[in-house]
Scaffold this active site. Structure first.
Site, PDB file in Angstrom:
ATOM      1  CE  LYS A 120      -8.040  -0.283  -2.110  1.00  0.00           C
ATOM      2  NZ  LYS A 120      -8.184   0.396  -3.423  1.00  0.00           N
ATOM      3  CG  ASP A 138      -2.969   2.161  -3.972  1.00  0.00           C
ATOM      4  OD1 ASP A 138      -1.771   1.799  -3.996  1.00  0.00           O
ATOM      5  OD2 ASP A 138      -3.298   3.359  -3.969  1.00  0.00           O
TER       6      ASP A 138
END
Length: 215
Positions: A120, A138
């Site tokens: 991420k 997320d």
């Protein structure tokens, strides 16, 4: 979400926010990397408060290394998990200095090899700093992808892969910003604000949440 609804879904988000940007504060690629590394299980507002203090005294890998563990912890102690994050950040700075000339690498593999930097975080840096088509999934994007039917998946990676398949090319660079902001302020976790949602007509979520006065 029907295939024919994907393009107008993003066109609507773009019309409302033509040039979306990260809510994290930074002025260099390195500062962005630090801010994202510190943002795990923390709000952007909380990270910004800490990095304003940190970057005032140390905004390069070399300067952060000079702070040492205790000095770095003191600067970021308002953030959750600050001791572990300080350890990871110092290790990352050491690698940047020793292996990358103090610069943040542009290659995914090199980014993901940095302590505390997962997929991420690498996606955020690749997208925001280098303008690459990358989806940093997320909790907000994971929720929006599943709830709307845009990119259903059991894991963040599945949602990311589905987004890369479904998001039209003209919207791909900015898509993760729009989806994060949508999840943060409209398609919120406990009770989505469907009555305020500009893209509700394209969304699979049922039943739509009515305005407070009608509940």
């Amino acid at each position: 979400m029907k295939d024919e609804d994907v393009e107008p879904f993003f066109a609507t988000l773009k019309a409302a926010n033509p040039m979306p940007v990260s809510e994290l504060e930074y002025s260099t690629v390195f500062e962005l990397l630090v801010a994202v590394l510190l943002s795990a299980q923390a709000t952007d507002a909380g990270v910004n408060k800490a990095t304003r203090r940190l970057f005032h005294v140390a905004n390069t890998p070399q300067k952060i290394l000079a702070l040492g563990q205790a000095g770095l912890e003191e600067s970021i102690k308002t953030i959750g998990l600050y001791r572990m994050k300080a350890k990871h950040l110092l290790e990352t700075c050491r690698i940047l200095v020793e292996q990358h000339g103090g610069q943040v690498p542009r290659e995914r593999a090199a980014l993901e090899a940095l302590p505390g930097v997962g997929r991420k975080t690498a996606n955020v840096v690749l997208n925001v700093a280098f303008g690459e088509e990358a989806m940093a999934v997320d909790t907000h994007i994971f929720r929006v992808g599943n709830r709307t039917g845009l990119a259903p998946g059991r894991t963040p990676l599945e949602v990311e892969q589905r987004l890369m398949e479904r998001v039209p090319a003209p919207y791909r660079v900015d898509a993760h910003h729009w989806l994060i902001l949508h999840g943060r302020y409209v398609c919120v976790a406990r009770l989505p604000k469907c009555w305020q949602c500009a893209v509700a007509r394209y969304c699979d979520y049922q039943p739509k949440t009515p305005p407070p006065a009608l509940r």
